[in-house]
Design a protein around this motif. Structure first.
Motif, PDB file in Angstrom:
ATOM      1  N   TRP A   5      39.304  33.433   3.675  1.00 59.77           N
ATOM      2  CA  TRP A   5      39.147  32.062   3.217  1.00 59.77           C
ATOM      3  C   TRP A   5      39.647  31.932   1.792  1.00 59.77           C
ATOM      4  N   ARG A  18      35.990  16.993   0.743  1.00 57.63           N
ATOM      5  CA  ARG A  18      34.822  16.978   1.635  1.00 57.63           C
ATOM      6  C   ARG A  18      34.672  15.651   2.365  1.00 57.63           C
ATOM      7  N   LEU A  24      34.782  21.791   7.468  1.00 61.17           N
ATOM      8  CA  LEU A  24      33.745  22.053   6.483  1.00 61.17           C
ATOM      9  C   LEU A  24      34.139  23.210   5.585  1.00 61.17           C
ATOM     10  N   PRO A  26      33.177  26.459   3.527  1.00 57.78           N
ATOM     11  CA  PRO A  26      32.087  27.424   3.563  1.00 57.78           C
ATOM     12  C   PRO A  26      31.298  27.429   2.257  1.00 57.78           C
ATOM     13  N   ASN A  27      29.978  27.431   2.388  1.00 56.03           N
ATOM     14  CA  ASN A  27      29.092  27.537   1.233  1.00 56.03           C
ATOM     15  C   ASN A  27      28.185  28.739   1.425  1.00 56.03           C
ATOM     16  N   GLY A  29      25.126  28.827   1.829  1.00 55.34           N
ATOM     17  CA  GLY A  29      24.061  28.569   2.780  1.00 55.34           C
ATOM     18  C   GLY A  29      24.411  28.830   4.235  1.00 55.34           C
ATOM     19  N   TYR A  30      25.696  29.094   4.528  1.00 54.70           N
ATOM     20  CA  TYR A  30      26.098  29.344   5.904  1.00 54.70           C
ATOM     21  C   TYR A  30      25.859  30.786   6.339  1.00 54.70           C
ATOM     22  N   GLY A  31      25.377  31.637   5.455  1.00 53.82           N
ATOM     23  CA  GLY A  31      25.161  33.043   5.792  1.00 53.82           C
ATOM     24  C   GLY A  31      24.026  33.220   6.786  1.00 53.82           C
ATOM     25  N   ASN A  32      24.048  34.355   7.514  1.00 55.30           N
ATOM     26  CA  ASN A  32      23.000  34.669   8.478  1.00 55.30           C
ATOM     27  C   ASN A  32      21.786  35.264   7.791  1.00 55.30           C
ATOM     28  N   ASN A  33      20.693  35.314   8.521  1.00 54.47           N
ATOM     29  CA  ASN A  33      19.478  35.949   8.026  1.00 54.47           C
ATOM     30  C   ASN A  33      19.736  37.441   7.849  1.00 54.47           C
ATOM     31  N   ARG A  37      21.248  39.952  10.793  1.00 54.55           N
ATOM     32  CA  ARG A  37      22.697  40.031  10.624  1.00 54.55           C
ATOM     33  C   ARG A  37      23.253  41.264  11.343  1.00 54.55           C
TER      34      ARG A  37
END
Length: 102
Positions: A5, A18, A24, A26-27, A29-33, A37
């Protein structure tokens, strides 16, 4: 392979501005737990295997990891890896790939 990216810098870029209904950005906040993971739906993590010898590493870790045969392994070697995985009770994510039915 998929390019990494790069943040859009164009003056007219709708992604950078935006706009609604566009791609969208990527920010963080889009990461997995962290706890879930890299975990497959069956609760195991992937381990890439290139040969039968590397499969022996998973002998004691078969409840935590599932083996995945690398894409560049031939059909003949795959057959040996699948047989050894059954002996060691190791799950394979792509165990039936390139198997010719006789």
């Amino acid at each position: 392979h998929k390019p990494t990216w790069r943040k859009p810098c164009g003056i007219d870029s709708v992604v950078r501005r935006r706009w609604k209904g566009k791609v969208l950005m990527p920010n963080i906040g889009y990461g997995n737990n962290r706890k879930t993971r890299h975990i497959l739906p069956n609760g195991l993590k992937k381990f890439l295997v290139n040969n039968v010898k590397e499969l022996d590493v998973l002998m004691m870790q078969n409840s935590r990891y599932a083996a995945e045969i690398a894409h560049n392994v031939s059909a003949r070697k795959r057959k040996l890896i699948v047989e050894r995985a059954q002996q060691l009770n190791v799950r394979l994510t792509n165990g039936n790939a390139r198997l010719r039915s006789e």
